[in-house]
Design a protein around this motif. Structure first.
Motif, mmCIF file in Angstrom:
data_model
loop_
_atom_site.group_PDB
_atom_site.id
_atom_site.type_symbol
_atom_site.label_atom_id
_atom_site.label_comp_id
_atom_site.label_asym_id
_atom_site.label_seq_id
_atom_site.Cartn_x
_atom_site.Cartn_y
_atom_site.Cartn_z
ATOM 1 N N ARG A 96 0.677 -1.400 -0.082
ATOM 2 C CA ARG A 96 -0.074 0.164 -0.436
ATOM 3 C C ARG A 96 0.697 1.057 0.545
ATOM 4 N NH1 ARG A 96 -3.195 0.378 5.108
ATOM 5 N NH2 ARG A 96 -1.696 1.953 6.170
ATOM 6 N N PHE A 97 -0.036 2.538 -0.406
ATOM 7 C CA PHE A 97 0.680 3.523 -0.962
ATOM 8 C C PHE A 97 0.592 4.729 0.053
ATOM 9 C CE2 PHE A 97 2.327 0.728 -4.239
ATOM 10 C CZ PHE A 97 3.843 1.395 -4.820
ATOM 11 N N ASP A 98 0.915 4.843 0.657
ATOM 12 C CA ASP A 98 0.659 6.203 1.907
ATOM 13 C C ASP A 98 1.068 7.149 1.725
ATOM 14 O OD1 ASP A 98 -1.367 4.092 2.657
ATOM 15 O OD2 ASP A 98 -0.360 4.038 4.434
ATOM 16 N N VAL A 99 0.590 8.577 2.042
ATOM 17 C CA VAL A 99 1.176 10.096 1.916
ATOM 18 C C VAL A 99 0.501 10.135 3.668
ATOM 19 C CG1 VAL A 99 1.153 12.327 1.134
ATOM 20 C CG2 VAL A 99 1.165 10.488 0.021
ATOM 21 N N ILE A 100 1.980 11.101 4.357
ATOM 22 C CA ILE A 100 1.640 11.185 6.036
ATOM 23 C C ILE A 100 1.470 13.592 5.101
ATOM 24 C CG2 ILE A 100 2.060 11.523 7.462
ATOM 25 C CD1 ILE A 100 2.312 8.810 8.386
ATOM 26 N N GLU A 101 0.071 14.102 5.907
ATOM 27 C CA GLU A 101 0.853 15.403 5.243
ATOM 28 C C GLU A 101 1.535 15.692 6.647
ATOM 29 O OE1 GLU A 101 -2.157 16.784 1.949
ATOM 30 O OE2 GLU A 101 -2.962 16.415 3.972
#
Length: 122
Positions: A96-101
């Motif tokens: 899974r590819f996540d982004v944390i802002e």
């Protein structure tokens, strides 16, 4: 300026790592890099290999953090992920590819984290 950006990036990544650990993620690697590029954080939760790109911002002058992860950046992350999987000899694993802002105030004393799960796909 470049040194300051790196320091801010490291600070945001450290905040993201703490958030992930507090959320019961198991961190495998940080700042994994090779000639193809870099992955900020690689972790596992619920038998899923999770690739995380961390983006920090003080304001919206340059858009939302997630908007900076364009198609070219996504392709780069995917290529590095494929090489990581090969290097670590991982087989039959879900990814899974996540982004944390990370949103910061000007004094770096307050922050807000927005975790975008499954932000993009292969």
């Amino acid at each position: 300026m470049k040194k300051l950006n790196k320091e801010i990036g490291n600070y945001c990544e450290n905040l993201a790592k703490k958030y992930l650990l507090d959320s019961n993620y198991h961190i495998l690697d940080c700042n994994f890099r090779n000639f193809l590029g870099e992955i900020d954080i690689i972790c596992v939760k619920d038998k899923i290999l999770i690739i995380i790109e961390v983006k920090g911002r003080y304001n919206y002058d340059y858009g939302l953090p997630k908007e900076s992860i364009n198609l070219s950046k996504q392709k780069s992350i995917i290529k590095v992920t494929n090489s990581y999987i090969y290097y670590k000899k991982l087989i039959n694993i879900n990814i899974r590819f996540d982004v944390i802002e990370v949103y910061l105030n000007n004094q770096n004393t307050l922050f807000k984290i927005n975790h975008l799960k499954d932000a993009f796909r292969l």
